[in-house]
Design a protein around this motif. Structure first.
Motif, PDB file in Angstrom:
ATOM      1  N   ALA A  38      73.893  41.529   8.280  1.00  0.00           N
ATOM      2  CA  ALA A  38      73.991  42.518   7.202  1.00  0.00           C
ATOM      3  C   ALA A  38      72.787  43.457   7.207  1.00  0.00           C
ATOM      4  O   ALA A  38      72.933  44.680   7.049  1.00  0.00           O
ATOM      5  N   LEU A  39      71.601  42.907   7.394  1.00  0.00           N
ATOM      6  CA  LEU A  39      70.403  43.740   7.443  1.00  0.00           C
ATOM      7  C   LEU A  39      70.408  44.648   8.667  1.00  0.00           C
ATOM      8  O   LEU A  39      70.034  45.824   8.580  1.00  0.00           O
ATOM      9  N   ARG A  47      72.340  55.001   5.762  1.00  0.00           N
ATOM     10  CA  ARG A  47      71.529  56.189   5.491  1.00  0.00           C
ATOM     11  C   ARG A  47      71.256  56.204   3.993  1.00  0.00           C
ATOM     12  O   ARG A  47      72.071  56.654   3.206  1.00  0.00           O
ATOM     13  N   PHE A  48      70.124  55.665   3.598  1.00  0.00           N
ATOM     14  CA  PHE A  48      69.827  55.522   2.182  1.00  0.00           C
ATOM     15  C   PHE A  48      68.314  55.569   1.985  1.00  0.00           C
ATOM     16  O   PHE A  48      67.530  55.335   2.913  1.00  0.00           O
ATOM     17  N   ARG A  49      67.931  55.888   0.759  1.00  0.00           N
ATOM     18  CA  ARG A  49      66.515  55.888   0.435  1.00  0.00           C
ATOM     19  C   ARG A  49      65.976  54.455   0.449  1.00  0.00           C
ATOM     20  O   ARG A  49      66.644  53.527   0.008  1.00  0.00           O
ATOM     21  N   GLY A  50      64.775  54.316   0.935  1.00  0.00           N
ATOM     22  CA  GLY A  50      64.182  52.990   1.014  1.00  0.00           C
ATOM     23  C   GLY A  50      64.483  52.268   2.310  1.00  0.00           C
ATOM     24  O   GLY A  50      64.125  51.103   2.463  1.00  0.00           O
ATOM     25  N   ARG A  51      65.155  52.943   3.242  1.00  0.00           N
ATOM     26  CA  ARG A  51      65.494  52.302   4.524  1.00  0.00           C
ATOM     27  C   ARG A  51      64.247  51.915   5.292  1.00  0.00           C
ATOM     28  O   ARG A  51      64.186  50.840   5.893  1.00  0.00           O
ATOM     29  N   VAL A  52      63.242  52.769   5.267  1.00  0.00           N
ATOM     30  CA  VAL A  52      61.991  52.464   5.964  1.00  0.00           C
ATOM     31  C   VAL A  52      61.298  51.265   5.317  1.00  0.00           C
ATOM     32  O   VAL A  52      60.756  50.394   6.010  1.00  0.00           O
ATOM     33  N   LEU A  57      59.930  45.408   5.293  1.00  0.00           N
ATOM     34  CA  LEU A  57      60.029  44.078   4.676  1.00  0.00           C
ATOM     35  C   LEU A  57      60.680  43.076   5.618  1.00  0.00           C
ATOM     36  O   LEU A  57      60.261  41.914   5.679  1.00  0.00           O
ATOM     37  N   VAL A  58      61.704  43.518   6.345  1.00  0.00           N
ATOM     38  CA  VAL A  58      62.382  42.625   7.285  1.00  0.00           C
ATOM     39  C   VAL A  58      61.423  42.138   8.367  1.00  0.00           C
ATOM     40  O   VAL A  58      61.442  40.966   8.765  1.00  0.00           O
ATOM     41  N   HIS A  59      60.564  43.034   8.838  1.00  0.00           N
ATOM     42  CA  HIS A  59      59.659  42.693   9.942  1.00  0.00           C
ATOM     43  C   HIS A  59      58.321  42.141   9.463  1.00  0.00           C
ATOM     44  O   HIS A  59      57.447  41.846  10.287  1.00  0.00           O
TER      45      HIS A  59
END
Length: 238
Positions: A38-39, A47-52, A57-59
């Protein structure tokens, strides 16, 4: 107490450590794989705000000391912690000092590698194939199950195998969160660490380290072969 006399095969205690490591790693990967997919989908297609920020956070487990991850888990899942109190109140279970806690720690540490591998496999899928399926009347779910998922499946499996290898080597977060309890949380790295504290246990360390190296090499080779297969499919499509 570790037996230190030389032997060709592993002792029953050492086989138990290997079996526990495999169980912890297997449960960790099976449990976190849906979240990893999912991530990866959100990062590859979203394509959304906060993607970066989500990507960072994932890494985060890749750059934070594993001991810090273990401490965070300890704070969250301790009996008085927010998640620990909730689990105990609703289900009467605790992850503290249990093999399930070791699986949780391993899953968190393996998550970034799995997300990265799956994300790359999703990005390698030729969108023209998905568009062609939609043109022929396939809906979004049919396109996903019949086109997207089969094309990125080698990458998903490669990510799972890579995550399994990472889980086998997890040490810092595990020992901080669930301690080093023989038969319950003592996985391969923790058993090697425990054996290093016992004078004259060099044979045990060599055997366990050899098993850890063998399993890790096999997992890495399998992951690389699957990744090459994914690349070959992309090249064939193009």
């Amino acid at each position: 107490m570790w037996r230190t006399e030389p032997r060709v095969l592993l002792s029953a205690q050492e086989w138990g450590v290997v079996a526990l490591s495999a169980k912890v790693s297997g449960v960790a990967i099976l449990g976190v794989l849906p979240l990893a997919f999912a991530l990866a989908w959100a990062l590859a297609r979203g394509r959304f705000r906060g993607r970066v920020l989500l990507d960072a956070l994932v890494h985060l487990p890749l750059v934070l000391p594993p001991v810090v991850i273990g401490w965070m888990l300890l704070v969250a899942f301790a009996p008085a912690g927010p998640m620990g109190a909730w689990l105990w109140r609703l289900f009467g279970v605790t992850l503290l000092f249990r093999w399930t806690g070791a699986a949780l720690a391993a899953a968190i540490m393996a998550l970034p590698l799995m997300v990265r591998a799956i994300r790359l496999s999703l990005e390698a899928v030729d969108p023209r194939l998905e568009q062609a399926a939609r043109t022929l009347g396939a809906g979004p779910w049919a396109t996903f199950w019949r086109v997207t998922l089969p094309l990125c499946a080698p990458g998903i499996v490669a990510g799972a195998v890579l995550g399994f290898a990472r889980s086998l080597g997890e040490f810092g977060a595990t020992i901080t969160f669930v301690s080093n309890i023989p038969g319950e949380t003592q996985t391969l790295p923790l058993a090697i660490y425990a054996a290093l504290q016992v004078p004259g246990s060099d044979a045990t360390v060599w055997r366990l380290a050899g098993v850890a190296v063998l399993l890790s090499v096999l997992a890495l080779v399998a992951s690389e072969l699957l990744a090459r297969r994914q690349g070959g499919k992309g090249a064939h499509v193009l």
